[in-house]
Design an enzyme around this catalytic site. Structure first.
Site, short mmCIF file in Angstrom:
data_model
loop_
_atom_site.label_atom_id
_atom_site.label_comp_id
_atom_site.label_asym_id
_atom_site.label_seq_id
_atom_site.Cartn_x
_atom_site.Cartn_y
_atom_site.Cartn_z
N ARG A 1 7.90 -5.74 -0.20
CA ARG A 1 7.83 -4.64 0.45
C ARG A 1 6.54 -3.90 0.46
O ARG A 1 5.52 -4.38 -0.12
CB ARG A 1 9.00 -3.93 -0.38
N GLN B 1 11.09 2.88 -6.87
CA GLN B 1 10.04 2.03 -6.67
C GLN B 1 8.66 2.49 -7.75
O GLN B 1 7.62 1.94 -8.13
CB GLN B 1 9.28 1.78 -5.29
N ASP C 1 4.12 4.12 6.02
CA ASP C 1 4.55 3.03 6.61
C ASP C 1 4.26 2.97 8.32
O ASP C 1 4.06 1.96 8.96
CB ASP C 1 5.99 2.66 6.28
N ASN D 1 6.74 7.90 5.34
CA ASN D 1 6.54 7.31 4.10
C ASN D 1 7.79 7.55 3.29
O ASN D 1 8.96 7.86 4.06
CB ASN D 1 5.46 7.86 3.28
N LYS D 2 8.08 6.92 2.17
CA LYS D 2 9.31 6.65 1.55
C LYS D 2 9.96 8.19 1.27
O LYS D 2 9.30 9.28 1.24
CB LYS D 2 9.10 6.31 0.11
#
Length: 363
Positions: free
Chosen positions: A60, A212, A253, A263-264
């Protein structure tokens, strides 16, 4: 293996079978779903297995996904049984399409696959020569990403505040060595600051729902002796209010042409709170993460994942039956909240991305 005696982590590695048969190697992936409790290396020999590894988050992080996908294209190419170049190229396209379908948001995935396919189309000679060229290209993408991360780290170090002399940096999700080919983007900045004596501590958001930050960022920091404190996502504002955070550094990302950055999930909230407390908020990502084909963040596709990530932890069910769930994997932080985007070419104001970098990406 995927780490060395200096505790440097390399989540994607090509392992050559023997010098006599260089095409017959395999890819080694650190299984990130098993960290931090178990360090396991998975051997990948087929492109379909690589596709599943990307989908199930064994590997990932946008740059790492790109590197893995490049090797996946090669693995698919290696198994094509024809000596006819046109037929080879025709059979390569379904391989590329399968890998493109794995994760919709991380633009590095598409960048790496497109580079591999373009290389195949432009390479002349026998099919065996074409396969060797594809393997060499995947290796180059891998090596380039490690170098790029070191450059991002060093540019980020220069962009960080100079006061106080030792900084407390907040991160969200994992943008470390595990999310790249090595060293990391956001954690690359952290590593460079730690190397130069500029870092006091990392505060790592746990990053629900897949944790994460708690599992991966904290693991990487512990491996290298970098002081790290894990906080829950809803503690970030409290920590900033109490003067515990000097800067925020996150990965991305996909970044739109205007500097909006995906992003996350939860990154947007952190950016808003940082703005409210006058704390600089940096996005660290390679040039390949910038998608100049889209004008702004509204055009970035947002992956929605299985709701079980929200209502279960391991085998424990957290929520009552009958509740409904919404599980977007990413959010978009508007460019106006971003102090600078740190790339291998320097720390750049979001509004200057196209002017300073578009020609470099085209080249």
């Amino acid at each position: 293996m995927s780490s060395n005696s200096n505790n440097q982590v390399y989540p994607v590695l090509w392992r050559e079978q023997s010098p006599a048969t260089p095409l017959q190697g395999h890819v080694l992936l650190i299984d990130q779903t098993r960290l931090p409790n178990e360090y396991t290396v998975v051997e990948i020999n087929r492109y379909e297995d690589m596709a599943r590894a990307i989908e199930t988050m064994i590997v990932r992080g946008a740059p790492a996904i790109g590197v893995a996908a490049a090797y996946g294209v090669y693995l698919g190419a290696r198994d094509i049984q024809t000596s006819d170049r046109s037929e080879f190229l025709a059979q390569l396209e379904p391989v590329a399409e399968r890998l493109r379908a794995t994760r919709p948001t991380a633009v590095n995935l598409f960048w790496a696959i497109d580079r591999m396919v373009k290389t195949a189309r432009q390479t002349l000679g026998s099919v065996d020569h074409l396969k060797q060229t594809l393997l060499d290209t995947a290796k180059a993408i891998n090596a380039d990403d490690i170098q790029t991360c070191h450059q991002i780290g060093d540019h980020g170090l220069k962009a960080l505040p100079t006061n106080p002399k030792k900084l407390r940096v907040l991160t969200h999700c994992n943008a470390g060595a595990l999310a790249t080919a090595g060293y990391g983007t956001a954690l690359g900045v952290v590593r460079s600051a730690w190397r130069d004596g500029r870092l006091e501590r990392v505060y790592a958001d746990e990053t629900r729902p897949r944790l994460q930050g708690a599992k991966l960022t904290a693991w990487e920091c512990v491996q290298e002796g970098i002081p790290v404190t894990v906080i829950t996502d809803n503690m970030a504002a409290h920590c900033m209010q109490r003067g515990m955070i000097d800067a925020v550094v996150v990965g991305a990302d996909r970044i739109a042409a205007n500097g909006d950055a995906a992003n996350k999930i939860g990154t947007y909230s952190v950016a808003l709170v940082a703005k409210a407390h006058n704390i600089p908020f940096f996005v660290a990502a390679p040039l390949s993460t910038i998608d100049f084909a889209i004008a702004d963040g509204s055009e970035i596709p947002i992956e929605e994942r299985n709701p079980s990530e929200i209502y279960t932890v391991g085998e424990t069910i957290l929520c009552p039956a009958g509740a409904e769930f919404y599980n977007p994997a990413f959010d978009v932080t508007p460019a106006a909240l971003i102090s600078a985007i740190i790339t291998e070419y320097g720390a750049i104001a979001p509004a200057q991305l196209r002017e300073q970098l578009a020609d470099k990406q085209a080249g």
